[in-house]
Design a protein around this motif. Structure first.
Motif, mmCIF file in Angstrom:
data_model
loop_
_atom_site.group_PDB
_atom_site.id
_atom_site.type_symbol
_atom_site.label_atom_id
_atom_site.label_comp_id
_atom_site.label_asym_id
_atom_site.label_seq_id
_atom_site.Cartn_x
_atom_site.Cartn_y
_atom_site.Cartn_z
ATOM 1 N N SER A 81 13.702 11.931 13.771
ATOM 2 C CA SER A 81 13.725 10.799 12.767
ATOM 3 C C SER A 81 14.461 9.525 13.305
ATOM 4 C CB SER A 81 14.560 11.334 11.643
ATOM 5 O OG SER A 81 14.846 10.160 10.703
ATOM 6 N N GLY A 82 13.530 8.479 13.883
ATOM 7 C CA GLY A 82 14.089 7.697 14.377
ATOM 8 C C GLY A 82 14.803 8.054 15.909
ATOM 9 N N ASP A 83 15.991 7.698 15.991
ATOM 10 C CA ASP A 83 16.666 8.181 17.411
ATOM 11 C C ASP A 83 17.551 9.514 17.358
ATOM 12 O OD1 ASP A 83 15.930 5.781 18.470
ATOM 13 O OD2 ASP A 83 17.578 4.666 17.986
ATOM 14 N N LEU A 84 17.489 10.301 16.397
ATOM 15 C CA LEU A 84 17.821 11.361 16.137
ATOM 16 C C LEU A 84 16.840 12.495 15.997
ATOM 17 C CD1 LEU A 84 20.474 10.828 13.160
ATOM 18 C CD2 LEU A 84 20.806 10.973 15.614
ATOM 19 N N ALA A 85 17.178 13.608 16.590
ATOM 20 C CA ALA A 85 16.349 14.813 16.563
ATOM 21 C C ALA A 85 17.042 16.136 16.425
ATOM 22 C CB ALA A 85 15.466 15.200 17.857
ATOM 23 N N LEU A 86 16.455 16.904 15.694
ATOM 24 C CA LEU A 86 16.970 18.416 15.471
ATOM 25 C C LEU A 86 16.361 19.298 16.319
ATOM 26 C CD1 LEU A 86 18.743 20.412 13.880
ATOM 27 C CD2 LEU A 86 17.111 20.381 12.100
ATOM 28 N N THR A 87 16.803 20.019 17.199
ATOM 29 C CA THR A 87 16.216 21.011 18.114
ATOM 30 C C THR A 87 16.522 22.420 17.621
ATOM 31 O OG1 THR A 87 17.557 20.847 19.872
ATOM 32 C CG2 THR A 87 15.698 19.326 19.971
#
Length: 119
Positions: A81-87
Motif C-alpha cells: 500500500s503506497g510506500d509500505l508493504a507487509l511481507t
C-alpha cells in the motif's frame, strides 16, 4: 584481501527475505543489518525487542556466532500500500513470520518491523 560480500539492494519487498536468509547463511552480519531501517525493531518471539541498527547488529552477530541458520519457507506475496508493504513467510515448522517494509527515497525497500513468529 577477501572480496566484499554482494550487497544487492531489495528492489522489491519480496527480495528482503531471500537476501536476509542468504546473507545470514554466509555469515554476513553487516549485510543483514543493511536490510533494516536505522530505527527498525525485531520481535524475536523470546520476550525481547531489538531496536536500532546497533542492537540489531549485536543480535545477528550472536546468531551467526552460534551457527544458527534461518529456515527457508514459503514466502507469501507482499501486500503493498503506497510506500509500505507487509511481507510474511510460512516456515517448515508451521510458524509464520510477518514484517513491515518501507520504500526508500531511492526506490529500494527496507524492513521497519520484523516479527519472527505470529502465533
Amino acid at each position: 584481501m577477501p572480496d566484499k560480500p554482494s550487497r544487492e539492494p531489495a528492489c522489491d519487498p519480496q527480495d528482503l527475505e531471500r537476501l536476509l536468509v542468504s546473507r545470514q547463511r554466509a555469515g554476513d552480519v553487516e549485510g543483514m543489518v543493511a536490510l533494516f531501517e536505522p530505527d527498525a525493531v525485531i520481535d524475536s518471539s523470546d520476550g525481547r525487542l531489538t531496536r536500532g541498527k546497533t542492537a540489531i547488529r549485536a543480535f545477528f552477530a550472536e546468531q551467526v556466532a552460534a551457527g544458527r541458520k534461518f529456515q527457508i519457507g514459503e514466502q507469501r506475496p507482499a501486500l503493498v500500500s503506497g510506500d509500505l508493504a507487509l511481507t510474511s513467510t510460512r516456515l517448515p515448522d508451521g510458524s509464520v513470520t510477518s514484517e513491515v517494509a518501507r520504500r526508500q527515497a531511492d526506490g529500494t525497500w527496507l524492513w521497519v518491523i520484523d516479527r519472527y513468529s505470529v502465533t
